[in-house]
Design a protein around this motif. Structure first.
Motif, PDB file in Angstrom:
ATOM      1  N   ARG A 159      92.478 -61.102  86.614  1.00 25.56           N
ATOM      2  CA  ARG A 159      93.044 -62.342  86.081  1.00 25.56           C
ATOM      3  C   ARG A 159      93.125 -63.425  87.142  1.00 25.56           C
ATOM      4  NH1 ARG A 159      96.962 -58.944  87.783  1.00 25.56           N
ATOM      5  NH2 ARG A 159      99.104 -59.652  88.147  1.00 25.56           N
ATOM      6  N   ILE A 161      95.543 -66.643  88.277  1.00 21.40           N
ATOM      7  CA  ILE A 161      96.807 -67.366  88.124  1.00 21.40           C
ATOM      8  C   ILE A 161      96.551 -68.817  88.529  1.00 21.40           C
ATOM      9  CG2 ILE A 161      99.201 -67.531  88.922  1.00 21.40           C
ATOM     10  CD1 ILE A 161      99.335 -64.587  89.065  1.00 21.40           C
ATOM     11  N   HIS A 194     107.692 -57.038  87.650  1.00 20.02           N
ATOM     12  CA  HIS A 194     108.683 -57.422  88.666  1.00 20.02           C
ATOM     13  C   HIS A 194     109.894 -58.059  87.989  1.00 20.02           C
ATOM     14  CE1 HIS A 194     106.170 -61.197  88.294  1.00 20.02           C
ATOM     15  NE2 HIS A 194     107.378 -61.663  88.036  1.00 20.02           N
ATOM     16  N   HIS A 196     112.988 -61.119  89.271  1.00 21.38           N
ATOM     17  CA  HIS A 196     113.408 -62.061  90.330  1.00 21.38           C
ATOM     18  C   HIS A 196     114.738 -62.622  89.864  1.00 21.38           C
ATOM     19  CE1 HIS A 196     110.999 -64.397  87.484  1.00 21.38           C
ATOM     20  NE2 HIS A 196     109.893 -63.906  87.981  1.00 21.38           N
ATOM     21  N   TYR A 203     107.556 -66.949  79.071  1.00 21.72           N
ATOM     22  CA  TYR A 203     106.113 -66.782  78.867  1.00 21.72           C
ATOM     23  C   TYR A 203     105.749 -67.302  77.483  1.00 21.72           C
ATOM     24  CZ  TYR A 203     105.152 -63.314  82.661  1.00 21.72           C
ATOM     25  OH  TYR A 203     104.960 -62.653  83.852  1.00 21.72           O
ATOM     26  N   HIS A 243     109.062 -58.775  82.892  1.00 17.88           N
ATOM     27  CA  HIS A 243     108.286 -59.563  81.928  1.00 17.88           C
ATOM     28  C   HIS A 243     106.830 -59.275  82.244  1.00 17.88           C
ATOM     29  CE1 HIS A 243     109.996 -61.773  85.318  1.00 17.88           C
ATOM     30  NE2 HIS A 243     108.780 -62.275  85.501  1.00 17.88           N
ATOM     31  N   TRP A 255     103.402 -69.472  82.035  1.00 20.72           N
ATOM     32  CA  TRP A 255     104.682 -69.004  82.567  1.00 20.72           C
ATOM     33  C   TRP A 255     105.399 -70.219  83.154  1.00 20.72           C
ATOM     34  CZ3 TRP A 255     104.149 -70.274  87.605  1.00 20.72           C
ATOM     35  CH2 TRP A 255     102.843 -70.301  88.114  1.00 20.72           C
ATOM     36  N   MET A 257     109.207 -71.074  85.301  1.00 17.61           N
ATOM     37  CA  MET A 257     110.414 -70.504  85.914  1.00 17.61           C
ATOM     38  C   MET A 257     111.348 -71.602  86.388  1.00 17.61           C
ATOM     39  SD  MET A 257     108.915 -67.490  88.347  1.00 17.61           S
ATOM     40  CE  MET A 257     107.530 -68.276  89.141  1.00 17.61           C
ATOM     41  N   MET A 267     109.119 -62.178  94.300  1.00 18.03           N
ATOM     42  CA  MET A 267     109.473 -61.244  93.231  1.00 18.03           C
ATOM     43  C   MET A 267     109.689 -59.829  93.792  1.00 18.03           C
ATOM     44  SD  MET A 267     105.864 -62.274  92.753  1.00 18.03           S
ATOM     45  CE  MET A 267     105.268 -62.800  91.214  1.00 18.03           C
TER      46      MET A 267
HETATM   47  O1  LIG Z   1     106.849 -64.725  88.550  1.00 18.91           O
HETATM   48  C1  LIG Z   1     105.616 -64.916  88.254  1.00 18.91           C
HETATM   49  C2  LIG Z   1     105.196 -64.749  86.870  1.00 18.91           C
HETATM   50  O2  LIG Z   1     105.855 -63.658  86.266  1.00 18.91           O
HETATM   51  C3  LIG Z   1     103.708 -64.782  86.546  1.00 18.91           C
HETATM   52  O3  LIG Z   1     103.087 -65.804  87.246  1.00 18.91           O
HETATM   53  C4  LIG Z   1     102.974 -63.473  86.803  1.00 18.91           C
HETATM   54  C5  LIG Z   1     101.576 -63.528  86.295  1.00 18.91           C
HETATM   55  O4  LIG Z   1     101.109 -64.525  85.812  1.00 18.91           O
HETATM   56  C6  LIG Z   1     100.751 -62.314  86.431  1.00 18.91           C
HETATM   57  O5  LIG Z   1     100.973 -61.515  87.357  1.00 18.91           O
HETATM   58  O6  LIG Z   1      99.849 -62.120  85.595  1.00 18.91           O
END
Ligand SMILES: O=C[C@H](O)[C@@H](O)CC(=O)C(=O)O
Ligand SMILES: [Zn+2]
Length: 276
Positions: A159, A161, A194, A196, A203, A243, A255, A257, A267
């Motif tokens: 993936r 990000i 994770h 945090h 999401y 999550h 996502w 935050m 995290m």
């Molecule tokens: O705190 C960061 C978020 O949970 C997301 O950016 C994690 C994410 O997009 C992934 O690992 O696929």
């Protein structure tokens, strides 16, 4: 504006699927011709959408905000997941292509969402958190975002990000926002999962058809629950919750935050072997 009371770290363990959805899932997004907003009890985050058709839409003031206008004490992050559009903020017009982001700074007064072509409307996904200072409204195209390649095909989590609203790109107060795109054949996001406790997170899953779902995992690492989500659905993660998700196909999710810090990488990873 709708109000959302989620559930606490103890109650969620005894809730049915339907009750968990009522508490954590926002599934009224992307109504055509409307701005829809939900004010949550998680860090006062607001999640919503605006899908302008023939006439422009705004970000309405409402009683919950206790202010004269929406951004008086708030910042807003937006990602367009529909057709081309424009967002006007206090007389400046920002072109919003597919997957462009806009950060709207605190104290922005006149905000107007429109679509270039009403039959293929822009679909603005919106997240807002309280803001303590006034910075600069900033447009970030997908190309301007910070890209991180993670995972592998063999682990089904290949993936990218895309961090569009983050320190170094946008000077925001709390908000850190972006989207993660999974390669065909990859289905797992946030692997290993994770938490945090410094930040809550929302999401919103999209880019898959209605024959597919994402199984989103939430809860304490030792007591996870799953929520089965159609495209266009958001899910709220209180600071105590993991999550993570696995789809029946690949997908994309936005996502966002907010909380004590903006440090993306702090995290607390949980080994898969510790999840139950
Ligand atoms: O705190 C960061 C978020 O949970 C997301 O950016 C994690 C994410 O997009 C992934 O690992 O696929
Ligand atoms: Zn996270």
């Amino acid at each position: 504006m709708k109000l959302r009371y989620t559930a606490d770290i103890n109650s969620y363990k005894r809730m049915t699927n339907a009750e968990l959805k009522q508490a954590f899932v926002v599934d009224d997004l992307f109504a055509p011709g409307e701005t829809v907003l939900t004010y949550t009890d998680v860090d006062r985050a607001i999640v919503g959408s605006a899908v302008p058709q023939d006439k422009p839409l705004g970000l309405p003031q409402s009683k919950e905000l206790g202010s004269d206008y929406f951004c008086e004490r708030r910042e807003v992050g937006i990602v367009n997941i529909g057709g081309a559009g424009t967002i006007e903020v206090d007389g400046t017009s920002y072109k919003m292509q597919y997957k462009d982001s806009l950060y709207i700074a605190r104290e922005s007064k006149d905000i107007s969402f429109s679509s270039v072509n009403p039959s293929e409307p822009a679909q603005y996904y919106i997240v807002s958190y309280p803001a303590h200072r006034t910075t600069q409204t900033t447009h970030v195209s997908k190309a301007d975002a910070h890209h991180i390649e993670l995972g592998s095909a063999i682990e089904s989590n290949d993936r990218v990000i895309n961090q569009s609203i983050r320190p170094g790109i946008v000077d925001s107060c709390q908000l850190v926002m972006g989207f993660t795109e999974l390669e065909p054949g990859s289905v797992w996001n946030t692997k290993p999962p994770h938490t945090h406790r410094r930040r809550s997170e929302i999401y919103m899953y999209f880019e898959y058809n209605d024959d597919n779902r994402v199984f989103h995992f939430m809860g304490e690492p030792s007591e996870t629950r799953s929520l089965v989500l159609a495209a266009g659905t958001a899910v709220i993660s209180p600071a105590w919750s993991i999550h993570s998700g696995a789809g029946t196909t690949n997908y994309t999710f936005i996502w966002a935050m907010g909380g004590e810090n903006q440090t993306f990488d702090d995290m607390d990873h949980i080994p898969i072997s510790d999840i139950s």
